[in-house]
Write a protein that holds these residues in place. Sequence first.
Motif, PDB file in Angstrom:
ATOM      1  N   SER A 109      -4.578  -2.605 -10.344  1.00 44.84           N
ATOM      2  CA  SER A 109      -3.342  -3.037  -9.680  1.00 44.84           C
ATOM      3  C   SER A 109      -3.463  -4.381  -8.978  1.00 44.84           C
ATOM      4  O   SER A 109      -2.504  -4.809  -8.333  1.00 44.84           O
ATOM      5  N   LEU A 136      -6.021   1.674  -8.455  1.00 46.43           N
ATOM      6  CA  LEU A 136      -6.136   0.495  -7.587  1.00 46.43           C
ATOM      7  C   LEU A 136      -6.852  -0.682  -8.253  1.00 46.43           C
ATOM      8  O   LEU A 136      -6.387  -1.825  -8.142  1.00 46.43           O
ATOM      9  N   VAL A 141      -7.603   5.864  -6.213  1.00 47.98           N
ATOM     10  CA  VAL A 141      -8.511   4.849  -5.659  1.00 47.98           C
ATOM     11  C   VAL A 141      -9.376   4.218  -6.740  1.00 47.98           C
ATOM     12  O   VAL A 141      -9.542   2.990  -6.777  1.00 47.98           O
ATOM     13  N   LEU A 153       0.833  -1.211   0.000  1.00 45.89           N
ATOM     14  CA  LEU A 153       0.000   0.000   0.000  1.00 45.89           C
ATOM     15  C   LEU A 153       0.863   1.255   0.000  1.00 45.89           C
ATOM     16  O   LEU A 153       0.615   2.194  -0.778  1.00 45.89           O
TER      17      LEU A 153
END
Length: 276
Positions: free
Chosen positions: A192, A189, A185, A87
Motif C-alpha cells: 500500500s 500494508l 500488517v 491509517l
Amino acid sequence: MKRSIILRYSKLLTVSILAFLWIAPVYIVFINAAKTTTEFNSSKFWQLPSDWAIFQNIKAVLIETDLGQAFINSILYGVLGAGIAILVAALAAYALTNLKIKGGFYWFLLIYSGTLFPFQMYLIPLFQFYSDTKLYNTFVGMLIFYIAICIPFCLFVLRNFYSTFAKEIVEAAKLDGCSDLQIFVYMFLPQSVPPFLVLFLLQFTWVWNDLLFGITLSQSDAVRPIMASLSSLNGLYSGTGMNTLLMGALIASIPTLLLFFLLQKYFIKGMAINIK
C-alpha cells in the motif's frame, strides 16, 4: 513533410505560450515580494527591484507577523491529519473488502457520502457542535476535523485498491493460521505504500490550502492554519505591506511544491496502480 513541420512548431508555440502564462504570474509575485514597501508603492509591478529585500521581507513574515506559528500549525494539521486519516481508512478498507461485515457496502456509502455534499453545508452545524463541546478554536478540534474530512476519499481509493487483491491468497494465509491483523500488517500494508503516498500528497495539499474551515473553526493565531492567517494579513487594519503579503504567499506555497517533487515518482506509480 510541411504539415509535420507546421504541426511540430504549432505544438512548440502552444507549449511556449502555456509556459509563459504559468511563469509570468510567478515572476511578478516574486519580484514584487522582493521589493521594499517604498519601492513597491513607487515602481511598476513588472520592474525588477533596485534594492532586493528578500531576507528582510522573509523576516517580517515569519517574525513580525503570526504566519510562522500558522506555518507550524498547518504542517502539524497536514502531517497528522492526513497520516491518521490514511491509517483509519486503510483499516476500514481492509474490513470492508476482506471481512464479512453485514451491510458493508452501505457502510461504505455512508462514509463516502461525506464527500458528495458541498462543504458549506457543514459550516453551521459544525460550528454549533464545536461551540457546544468546547472544541472551537482548539488545536485538537481542528485536527479532529481534518482527520474526519480526509477519511472518505482515502477510503474510496483504498477500498478500490484492496478489492484487487486475490482472495485466494488471503484465504491461504488464514488457513496457515494468520489473523486478520497479521494479514493486514504483513500482506496489505507493504503493497500500500504507493497509494498511501499519493493520498498523503493529495490530502496534505487539501489541508494546507484550506481556508473555509480554518477561518470558521478557529480564531486565535496560535490555532489558525496558514491560509486563514495569510488572509488576515490582507485586512484593513493589519498594517502589513503588499510586498510582505506576497512574500507570505510564496512561503506558503513551498511545502506543497517540495512535497510534490519529493513524491513525484511515487505519485505517478500510485496513480497507475489505481487506474488499473
